[in-house]
Design an enzyme around this catalytic site. Structure first.
Site, short mmCIF file in Angstrom:
data_model
loop_
_atom_site.label_atom_id
_atom_site.label_comp_id
_atom_site.label_asym_id
_atom_site.label_seq_id
_atom_site.Cartn_x
_atom_site.Cartn_y
_atom_site.Cartn_z
N SER A 161 76.46 -38.23 73.24
CA SER A 161 77.51 -37.73 74.12
C SER A 161 77.05 -36.39 74.70
O SER A 161 76.27 -35.68 74.05
CB SER A 161 78.80 -37.50 73.32
OG SER A 161 79.73 -36.73 74.06
N TYR A 209 83.04 -33.79 65.99
CA TYR A 209 82.45 -34.88 66.78
C TYR A 209 81.18 -34.42 67.50
O TYR A 209 80.15 -35.09 67.49
CB TYR A 209 83.51 -35.37 67.78
CG TYR A 209 83.05 -36.36 68.81
CD1 TYR A 209 82.99 -37.72 68.51
CD2 TYR A 209 82.69 -35.95 70.10
CE1 TYR A 209 82.59 -38.64 69.46
CE2 TYR A 209 82.29 -36.87 71.05
CZ TYR A 209 82.24 -38.21 70.74
OH TYR A 209 81.84 -39.12 71.68
P1 NAP Z 1 86.03 -46.87 71.41
O1 NAP Z 1 86.60 -47.53 72.61
O2 NAP Z 1 86.92 -45.95 70.63
O3 NAP Z 1 85.48 -48.01 70.43
C1 NAP Z 1 85.07 -47.70 69.15
C2 NAP Z 1 84.51 -48.94 68.49
O4 NAP Z 1 83.96 -48.58 67.22
C3 NAP Z 1 85.54 -50.02 68.23
O5 NAP Z 1 84.94 -51.26 68.56
C4 NAP Z 1 85.76 -49.94 66.71
O6 NAP Z 1 86.06 -51.19 66.13
C5 NAP Z 1 84.39 -49.52 66.25
N1 NAP Z 1 84.33 -48.86 64.94
C6 NAP Z 1 84.94 -47.71 64.54
N2 NAP Z 1 84.56 -47.40 63.28
C7 NAP Z 1 83.69 -48.37 62.89
C8 NAP Z 1 82.92 -48.60 61.71
N3 NAP Z 1 82.98 -47.76 60.65
N4 NAP Z 1 82.13 -49.69 61.65
C9 NAP Z 1 82.05 -50.56 62.70
N5 NAP Z 1 82.73 -50.37 63.85
C10 NAP Z 1 83.54 -49.29 63.94
O7 NAP Z 1 84.70 -46.04 71.74
P2 NAP Z 1 83.96 -45.78 73.15
O8 NAP Z 1 84.72 -44.80 73.92
O9 NAP Z 1 83.57 -47.08 73.75
O10 NAP Z 1 82.67 -45.03 72.63
C11 NAP Z 1 81.49 -45.71 72.26
C12 NAP Z 1 80.43 -44.65 71.97
O11 NAP Z 1 80.29 -43.81 73.12
C13 NAP Z 1 80.79 -43.72 70.80
O12 NAP Z 1 79.64 -43.39 70.07
C14 NAP Z 1 81.33 -42.49 71.51
O13 NAP Z 1 81.18 -41.33 70.74
C15 NAP Z 1 80.44 -42.47 72.74
N6 NAP Z 1 81.00 -41.69 73.84
C16 NAP Z 1 82.14 -42.07 74.45
C17 NAP Z 1 82.66 -41.30 75.48
C18 NAP Z 1 83.92 -41.66 76.21
O14 NAP Z 1 84.38 -40.84 77.03
N7 NAP Z 1 84.50 -42.80 75.97
C19 NAP Z 1 81.99 -40.14 75.88
C20 NAP Z 1 80.83 -39.79 75.23
C21 NAP Z 1 80.33 -40.58 74.22
P3 NAP Z 1 87.57 -51.70 65.80
O15 NAP Z 1 88.38 -51.41 67.05
O16 NAP Z 1 87.38 -53.14 65.51
O17 NAP Z 1 88.05 -50.93 64.62
#
Ligand code: NAP
Length: 243
Positions: free
Chosen positions: A138, A152
């Protein structure tokens, strides 16, 4: 050898978009999830309906035994895992450091960093030359997310060091390790932080004046996994609209 990819945390958001994209090309896709079986099944359903091959696999990827079981299960179904996306990441209600408990800090570090360490170790043990790993970090690794998510941001700083170090350990073995660093992307993670409208609120501070989409991040992940990026390792692609 067929391409087999595990994507951690792929039931929604960036992981789900990446699964659907890779499922349309020559990858067999393991959609890892933790709690939302219906969502993970729906991602797989969409891939399979479009002629791809995918299944959902529940595992807490911060738990070593569950990670090893997942790799063994996938290997038994499809052969060696050739590609890995360490996508899983969590954040909790935004607050300043003084309110962050040691328990929360540990949970964030374990879910966001230990998971990548455990999955990468299981991946590397197979010694698949020509394989590739993409770590989802990120821009918080450089902004530090003060007053909101310092825990985070710390986990993402660790991910960047991990990417660099592992890429150098594996370069001569022809396994590439790279990272994407998204900025503000439209997913449900912001609701988990207590502000579903976070991306809209901050859009005016983004040079491109908008948040990104999960599909835009998925495209970069797919490129870093692909032979088109064959001379790229230890590199970072920021997807943050210029921020
Ligand atoms: P998200 O929509 O919150 O999805 C999180 C996913 O992680 C869900 O599928 C959840 O599964 C799964 N999960 C959580 N804990 C877990 C565990 N212990 N074992 C296995 N699966 C687990 O996240 P996102 O926004 O797509 O982000 C994806 C990545 O991008 C992350 O690393 C995040 O830090 C990074 N990121 C996101 C943003 C943003 O703005 N969205 C910005 C920078 C970086 P369940 O729902 O089945 O529990």
């Amino acid at each position: 050898m067929s391409k087999v990819v595990i994507i951690t945390g792929a039931s929604r958001g960036i992981g789900a978009a990446t699964a659907k994209l890779l499922g349309c090309s020559e990858y067999k896709v393991c959609v890892n999830y933790l709690t939302d079986k219906n969502a993970a099944d729906s991602v797989c359903g969409s891939i399979n309906e479009n002629g791809g091959v995918a299944f959902a696999h529940k595992a807490d990827v911060s738990d070593e035994a569950q990670v090893l079981d997942m790799f063994e299960y996938v290997r038994n179904q499809w052969g060696e895992v050739t590609h890995l996306v360490n996508n899983v990441g969590v954040l909790f209600t935004k607050t300043e450091l003084i309110n962050v408990s040691a328990e929360r800090f540990t949970k964030v570090l374990n879910t966001n960093v230990l998971s990548a360490f455990l999955c990468s170790k299981a991946f590397v043990k197979q010694n698949v030359a020509g394989g590739a790993i993409v770590n989802v970090s990120s821009i918080a690794s450089r902004t530090g997310a003060p007053f909101e998510y310092v825990d985070y941001a710390t986990s993402k700083g660790a991910m960047d060091s991990f990417t660099k170090g592992l890429s150098l350990e594996l370069a001569a073995k022809h396994i590439r390790v790279n990272s994407v660093r998204p900025g503000f992307i439209q997913t449900d993670i912001h609701a988990d932080g207590g502000e579903p409208g976070r991306v809209e609120r901050l859009s005016s501070q983004i040079p491109m004046q908008r948040g990104g989409t999960a599909d835009e991040v998925a495209q970069a992940i797919a490129w870093l996994l692909s032979p088109q990026s064959s001379y790229v390792t230890g590199s970072f692609i920021d997807l943050a609209g210029g921020k």
